[in-house]
Design a protein around this motif. Structure first.
Motif: not given
Length: 435
Positions: A191-213
């Motif tokens: 979550i901390n990494a998401f807060e620091q690095t997330y950009q809207s263009k990375d939404a699909a990439k974050w969705y497919t990660k094995d993580c909280f989202l």
């Protein structure tokens, strides 16, 4: 009120209206009259209006809240009507420079209200498509006689996509994620990494990660947790819009001779769940979360268990047909180059896709296939409601578009107690209650 607002109420004489804000009122007609005069001093183009509100005996205990003890008006009885209170307009008239509007409070048991609502009840025959293994929920949630639940969920998502996409929405997203994973240090780091690095263009990439989202988002959507869904709107907005943007290039890259797109999804289900599909061939189902599919049949077969499953489970491969030559209401696109798993050839659908249920048949030992056809959501109550929504907010319904949704006001910061009291006093307007 402005004159055209008063005339609009006069035109609706005899109709039922719902309020979209809190209403403040008092049994003291003299005070209400004085308040109308004071308010008009700073708005000379407006009309003096006095509402006379009749409250039936059976609604007096639950219709409004007495806030006299916290009111800024000394020794004045002050009442608050909640959001979505319903009133019937009995009469509108003008006497001695004042408009008098008589209202009667009603509730959902009122015959006129019931008749009005029933006129919008169109049989959908839709079922909600749950895909969470081991969730404890039924695979199906029958909406054949629960049309309102389907519409409410669709309107919720529609309105979420209209809300401002800003730092407040992102803060609420981070807050709900941390609250749900407070005892999981590894997820908190993500979550901390998401807060620091997330950009809207990375939404699909974050969705497919094995993580909280992925887990929190789909759990909230499938359970219908409205509070969490609203707080997750920042990411829902990004993923939905990215799919709409990717869809354009995805469809353009396909040959014009390939109008039918065939997709697959593999699941492990019980035989009773498979029978639900068999018994409801010709009906419809809707997804209540993002739906992941693949163009690779072998990949879907692998995820289904390939028939090598133990009782009471069976392997099911959904064979999904999409006619790309016609418009569809929910965006879908290949996220192969966005996904963390680029060898899956993944096609992701946004929330609320509607499918027609085709043939269900056994193709091997403990192995079944179910035919689904993506259906445009262009008829019935949903279309009528979105047309009405477009009319009242003067903008296109955003759930099917990629345009930026910024025409509504930004959410305001939390209100402090003193500000809340001041707001209540400001709401104390041109109303009085007839005993």
């Amino acid at each position: 009120m402005y004159l055209d607002e008063v005339k609009s109420m006069a035109d609706q004489n005899g109709c039922i209206i719902g309020i979209t804000t809190f209403w403040s009122a008092t049994p003291n007609q003299n005070l209400a009259t004085w308040m109308a005069k004071v308010a008009l001093r700073e708005a000379v183009s407006m009309e003096r209006v006095l509402f006379h509100i009749n409250i039936p005996n059976h609604l007096r205990q639950s219709a409004c809240v007495d806030v006299s003890c916290i009111s800024g008006f000394y020794r004045v009885q002050q009442m608050i009507f909640p959001l979505e209170s319903l009133f019937r307009i009995e009469s509108v008239s003008k006497q001695n420079y004042f408009w008098h509007i008589e209202l009667t409070l009603v509730d959902e048991s009122d015959n006129q209200f019931i008749q009005t609502v029933n006129s919008y009840k169109v049989p959908f025959g839709l079922r909600s498509f749950f895909t969470a293994a081991g969730s404890g929920k039924q695979f199906f949630h029958d909406l054949t006689h629960e049309d309102a639940a389907f519409i409410q969920f669709q309107l919720l998502i529609d309105m979420i996509l209209r809300l401002e996409h800003n730092h407040i929405a992102k803060s609420e997203l981070l807050e709900v994620c941390r609250a749900n994973l407070s005892s999981n240090p590894s997820e908190l780091e993500k979550i901390n990494a998401f807060e620091q690095t997330y950009q809207s263009k990375d939404a699909a990439k974050w969705y497919t990660k094995d993580c909280f989202l992925y887990r929190l988002l789909n759990k909230s959507l499938r359970n219908g947790n409205i509070d969490q869904i609203v707080k997750l709107r920042y990411f829902i907005h990004d993923l939905h819009n990215q799919l709409a943007e990717l869809q354009f290039n995805f469809l353009r890259s396909r040959s014009q001779n390939q109008s039918i797109l065939t997709l697959y999804r593999g699941l492990r289900m019980t035989m009773s769940e498979v029978n639900e599909f068999r018994h409801h061939e010709g009906h419809f189902l809707s997804t209540n979360s993002f739906l992941s599919t693949t163009q690779d049949y072998e990949a879907a077969l692998f995820f289904s268990g390939e028939g090598r499953v133990s009782d009471p489970e069976v392997s099911v491969v959904f064979d999904i047909s999409v006619d790309t030559s016609i418009g569809h209401s929910v965006p879908f696109a290949s996220i192969e180059y966005q996904s963390m798993f680029q060898d899956e050839d993944e096609i992701l659908f946004s929330i609320g896709a509607v499918f027609h249920i085709g043939e269900t048949k056994e193709i091997g030992e403990r192995l079944w296939t179910v035919k689904l056809i993506l259906t445009p959501q262009q008829e019935g109550l949903w279309t009528n409601l979105t047309k009405h929504l477009k009319k009242i907010v003067n903008q296109k319904a955003p759930i099917y578009t990629v345009e930026r949704r910024s025409s509504l006001p930004s959410p305001t910061p939390p209100v402090q107690p003193d500000d809340a009291r001041k707001a209540l006093d400001d709401l104390f307007a041109h109303c009085c209650i007839d005993e």
